[in-house]
Design a protein around this motif. Structure first.
Motif, PDB file in Angstrom:
ATOM      1  N   UNK A  31    -118.700 -13.855  32.542  1.00 40.22           N
ATOM      2  CA  UNK A  31    -119.085 -12.450  32.395  1.00 40.22           C
ATOM      3  C   UNK A  31    -119.272 -11.731  33.728  1.00 40.22           C
ATOM      4  N   UNK A  32    -119.396 -12.478  34.815  1.00 38.57           N
ATOM      5  CA  UNK A  32    -119.480 -11.853  36.133  1.00 38.57           C
ATOM      6  C   UNK A  32    -118.121 -11.314  36.587  1.00 38.57           C
ATOM      7  N   UNK A  33    -117.052 -11.802  35.965  1.00 35.20           N
ATOM      8  CA  UNK A  33    -115.703 -11.369  36.326  1.00 35.20           C
ATOM      9  C   UNK A  33    -115.079 -10.453  35.284  1.00 35.20           C
ATOM     10  N   UNK A  34    -115.432 -10.666  34.004  1.00 31.64           N
ATOM     11  CA  UNK A  34    -114.789  -9.929  32.906  1.00 31.64           C
ATOM     12  C   UNK A  34    -115.845  -9.319  31.988  1.00 31.64           C
ATOM     13  N   UNK A  35    -115.701  -8.048  31.682  1.00 29.16           N
ATOM     14  CA  UNK A  35    -116.588  -7.378  30.728  1.00 29.16           C
ATOM     15  C   UNK A  35    -116.376  -7.964  29.334  1.00 29.16           C
ATOM     16  N   UNK A  36    -117.477  -8.249  28.635  1.00 27.57           N
ATOM     17  CA  UNK A  36    -117.388  -8.855  27.285  1.00 27.57           C
ATOM     18  C   UNK A  36    -116.406 -10.028  27.306  1.00 27.57           C
ATOM     19  N   UNK A  37    -116.669 -10.975  28.179  1.00 24.84           N
ATOM     20  CA  UNK A  37    -115.711 -12.048  28.472  1.00 24.84           C
ATOM     21  C   UNK A  37    -115.364 -12.900  27.258  1.00 24.84           C
ATOM     22  N   UNK A  38    -116.286 -13.012  26.287  1.00 24.78           N
ATOM     23  CA  UNK A  38    -116.022 -13.830  25.104  1.00 24.78           C
ATOM     24  C   UNK A  38    -115.341 -13.051  23.989  1.00 24.78           C
ATOM     25  N   UNK A  39    -114.985 -11.799  24.259  1.00 24.19           N
ATOM     26  CA  UNK A  39    -114.293 -10.969  23.274  1.00 24.19           C
ATOM     27  C   UNK A  39    -112.799 -10.958  23.562  1.00 24.19           C
ATOM     28  N   UNK A  40    -111.994 -11.185  22.531  1.00 25.76           N
ATOM     29  CA  UNK A  40    -110.533 -11.119  22.659  1.00 25.76           C
ATOM     30  C   UNK A  40    -110.098  -9.679  22.451  1.00 25.76           C
ATOM     31  N   UNK A  41    -109.523  -9.083  23.475  1.00 25.88           N
ATOM     32  CA  UNK A  41    -109.170  -7.661  23.418  1.00 25.88           C
ATOM     33  C   UNK A  41    -107.867  -7.432  24.174  1.00 25.88           C
ATOM     34  N   UNK A  42    -106.800  -7.139  23.441  1.00 21.09           N
ATOM     35  CA  UNK A  42    -105.503  -6.969  24.098  1.00 21.09           C
ATOM     36  C   UNK A  42    -105.435  -5.679  24.906  1.00 21.09           C
ATOM     37  N   UNK A  43    -106.412  -4.785  24.713  1.00 27.42           N
ATOM     38  CA  UNK A  43    -106.467  -3.554  25.503  1.00 27.42           C
ATOM     39  C   UNK A  43    -107.392  -3.684  26.707  1.00 27.42           C
ATOM     40  N   UNK A  86    -106.458  -6.881  15.900  1.00 29.28           N
ATOM     41  CA  UNK A  86    -105.677  -6.969  17.144  1.00 29.28           C
ATOM     42  C   UNK A  86    -104.181  -7.139  16.825  1.00 29.28           C
ATOM     43  N   UNK A  87    -103.882  -7.866  15.774  1.00 27.10           N
ATOM     44  CA  UNK A  87    -102.484  -8.031  15.328  1.00 27.10           C
ATOM     45  C   UNK A  87    -101.910  -6.683  14.890  1.00 27.10           C
ATOM     46  N   UNK A  88    -102.760  -5.895  14.201  1.00 24.36           N
ATOM     47  CA  UNK A  88    -102.304  -4.574  13.754  1.00 24.36           C
ATOM     48  C   UNK A  88    -102.001  -3.657  14.943  1.00 24.36           C
ATOM     49  N   UNK A  89    -102.756  -3.813  16.017  1.00 28.49           N
ATOM     50  CA  UNK A  89    -102.463  -3.029  17.232  1.00 28.49           C
ATOM     51  C   UNK A  89    -101.051  -3.315  17.739  1.00 28.49           C
ATOM     52  N   UNK A 134     -97.593  -3.207  23.694  1.00 32.46           N
ATOM     53  CA  UNK A 134     -98.810  -3.938  24.029  1.00 32.46           C
ATOM     54  C   UNK A 134     -98.597  -5.457  24.094  1.00 32.46           C
ATOM     55  N   UNK A 135     -97.413  -5.929  23.733  1.00 32.52           N
ATOM     56  CA  UNK A 135     -97.176  -7.376  23.679  1.00 32.52           C
ATOM     57  C   UNK A 135     -97.410  -8.054  25.036  1.00 32.52           C
ATOM     58  N   UNK A 136     -96.873  -7.553  26.146  1.00 32.92           N
ATOM     59  CA  UNK A 136     -97.142  -8.223  27.428  1.00 32.92           C
ATOM     60  C   UNK A 136     -98.635  -8.309  27.754  1.00 32.92           C
ATOM     61  N   UNK A 137     -99.388  -7.256  27.457  1.00 37.86           N
ATOM     62  CA  UNK A 137    -100.835  -7.294  27.685  1.00 37.86           C
ATOM     63  C   UNK A 137    -101.502  -8.324  26.783  1.00 37.86           C
ATOM     64  N   UNK A 138    -100.985  -8.467  25.560  1.00 37.89           N
ATOM     65  CA  UNK A 138    -101.521  -9.473  24.643  1.00 37.89           C
ATOM     66  C   UNK A 138    -101.307 -10.880  25.195  1.00 37.89           C
ATOM     67  N   UNK A 139    -100.156 -11.123  25.803  1.00 36.26           N
ATOM     68  CA  UNK A 139     -99.887 -12.427  26.411  1.00 36.26           C
ATOM     69  C   UNK A 139    -100.896 -12.711  27.520  1.00 36.26           C
ATOM     70  N   UNK A 140    -101.185 -11.711  28.353  1.00 35.37           N
ATOM     71  CA  UNK A 140    -102.163 -11.903  29.429  1.00 35.37           C
ATOM     72  C   UNK A 140    -103.549 -12.188  28.872  1.00 35.37           C
ATOM     73  N   UNK A 141    -103.933 -11.492  27.810  1.00 34.72           N
ATOM     74  CA  UNK A 141    -105.250 -11.720  27.234  1.00 34.72           C
ATOM     75  C   UNK A 141    -105.342 -13.090  26.578  1.00 34.72           C
ATOM     76  N   UNK A 142    -104.265 -13.540  25.965  1.00 36.40           N
ATOM     77  CA  UNK A 142    -104.237 -14.896  25.412  1.00 36.40           C
ATOM     78  C   UNK A 142    -104.398 -15.939  26.515  1.00 36.40           C
ATOM     79  N   UNK A 143    -103.716 -15.735  27.631  1.00 34.48           N
ATOM     80  CA  UNK A 143    -103.837 -16.656  28.757  1.00 34.48           C
ATOM     81  C   UNK A 143    -105.262 -16.697  29.301  1.00 34.48           C
ATOM     82  N   UNK A 144    -105.915 -15.546  29.307  1.00 41.99           N
ATOM     83  CA  UNK A 144    -107.303 -15.492  29.773  1.00 41.99           C
ATOM     84  C   UNK A 144    -108.259 -16.097  28.754  1.00 41.99           C
TER      85      UNK A 144
END
Length: 400
Positions: free
Chosen positions: A319-331, A259-262, A269-279
């Motif tokens: 998981x009812x709100x987010x697909x693969x909710x326990x996976x960290x994915x900046x995309x 994910x860092x390499x992305x 992708x940095x702003x999206x990464x911030x949102x995923x970190x917050x989630x």
């Protein structure tokens, strides 16, 4: 094999170290969790937590936002986070003026200056990503906006950390925390009085000059205690959120280098990464509310007059709100559901845009500074704090 009893203890060592397995079990086994010994309820499913955050007529903030405050029955200090409408609405509209998009963008140069200042001072091979970097720079930004002189800005952070700290099993502030809270309040109270005598171009001076509707409908000025309360809140929230988010980011990306390499390949992708970190693992774990009336939720009924934990961090892994909710994915598809990492409803984070901008700039600079790095896992230390998650120490080795 018998399954262990489900216990949600927000002041236990296990909880401080990793609450997410407990959150998963609560969502699955007890979406309306009740702790009989401590007489509180907790909500963990995204649908329930989001709805409760928006329902201020049922879930009140007026008794405070942590268990000790709500239980005490005594009104906490004057602060916008301890208010319900209509009082909250008047003060929120006033404070919003300090966080307009133009006002936030005006802070960009200051943020860059402070990020570069602290990152430029660290050892180029080994440093602590929290103590040397993410802890000191955010408080410089928010306290400067408030009007705190340079020599007191880091002291504000030290007081805040002390007030939030909890030892395992400790639900209320200890003497050190109480003293830190008193010192903070007294400092800001004195600063407000200084600004009354000598106004400056800062937030405290603008709050002194402002007026809001009073209970009788007539316009009134804010008193010194109210302004000191706002300054305390803004200084605290503005420092803690980014400090913990950036520290957690360094750990999270070390565990997921792909994910860092992305980000290295595409800085957009940095702003999206911030949102995923917050989630995925945001700094704020929960807020406590007080039921003004009986509340109906999917899992049952919450009686009136009870503390209720609204666990946004658990909802963000639903998981009812987010697909693969326990996976960290900046995309990740950010439109799938609204993460609750910066709150929701009328008490959503006032400085959310500022926190996002600071975090994005910090990540961008870290990508330049350490495109390859390793975390010293043995030196990793989590904070033990009231409703806040993150790390106090994240030692890293930069790979050249």
């Amino acid at each position: 094999m018998t399954k262990a009893e489900l216990i949600f203890d927000p002041f236990s060592e296990d909880y401080f170290n990793d609450p997410f397995d407990t959150y998963r079990r609560m969502r699955e086994e007890a979406p309306l969790y009740y702790n009989e010994a401590e007489d509180f309820y907790a909500l963990t499913r995204h649908e329930d937590v989001a709805a409760a955050f928006k329902d201020f007529e049922t879930y009140s903030s007026a008794r405070g936002c942590d268990l000790a405050m709500v239980r005490s029955g005594e009104p906490p200090q004057k602060s916008i986070i301890f208010m319900d409408p209509p009082e909250h609405r008047h003060l929120r509209s006033l404070l919003n003026k300090a966080f307009t998009p133009r006002a936030i963008q005006a802070q960009r140069d200051t943020i860059i200056e402070q990020v570069d200042r602290y990152l430029g001072a660290v050892d180029h091979d080994r440093f602590d990503a929290v103590q040397d970097f993410s802890a000191p720079f955010p408080v410089e930004v928010i306290t400067r906006m408030a009007g705190v002189p340079d020599e007191f800005r880091q002291q504000v952070r030290i007081w805040l950390d002390a007030s939030l700290h909890r030892e395992p099993g400790q639900s209320e502030m200890d003497e050190t925390g109480m003293q830190a809270t008193i010192d903070t309040a007294m400092y800001y109270y004195g600063l407000v009085q200084e600004r009354r005598a000598n106004p400056q171009d800062d937030m405290i001076s603008r709050l002194i000059a402002a007026e809001i509707p009073g209970e009788d409908g007539k316009m009134r000025s804010l008193d010194d205690i109210e302004i000191a309360g706002f300054a305390t809140l803004l200084g605290g929230a503005g420092a803690e959120t980014v400090t913990k988010l950036v520290g957690t980011a360094v750990v999270t990306f070390a565990r997921r280098p792909e994910q860092w390499r992305k980000l290295l390949d595409d800085r957009s992708k940095v702003p999206a990464a911030v949102e995923e970190l917050l989630r995925y693992e945001g700094p704020v774990q929960y807020n406590v509310r007080y039921t003004l009336k009986e509340a109906q939720v999917a899992g049952g009924t919450i009686p009136a007059g009870k503390p209720v934990f609204l666990i946004g961090a658990a909802a963000n892994r639903d998981p009812q709100a987010f697909t693969d909710a326990d996976t960290f994915d900046i995309d990740r598809d950010q439109t799938e559901a609204q993460h609750l990492g910066l709150g929701y409803g009328i008490h959503s984070c006032l400085g959310a845009a500022l926190a996002r901008l600071e975090s994005a700039i910090a990540l961008d600079r870290l990508l330049d500074f350490m495109p390859r790095y390793e975390v010293d896992w043995d030196g990793l230390r989590r904070v033990h704090m009231q409703n806040v998650s993150g790390y106090s120490n994240v030692p890293v080795r930069v790979i050249r």
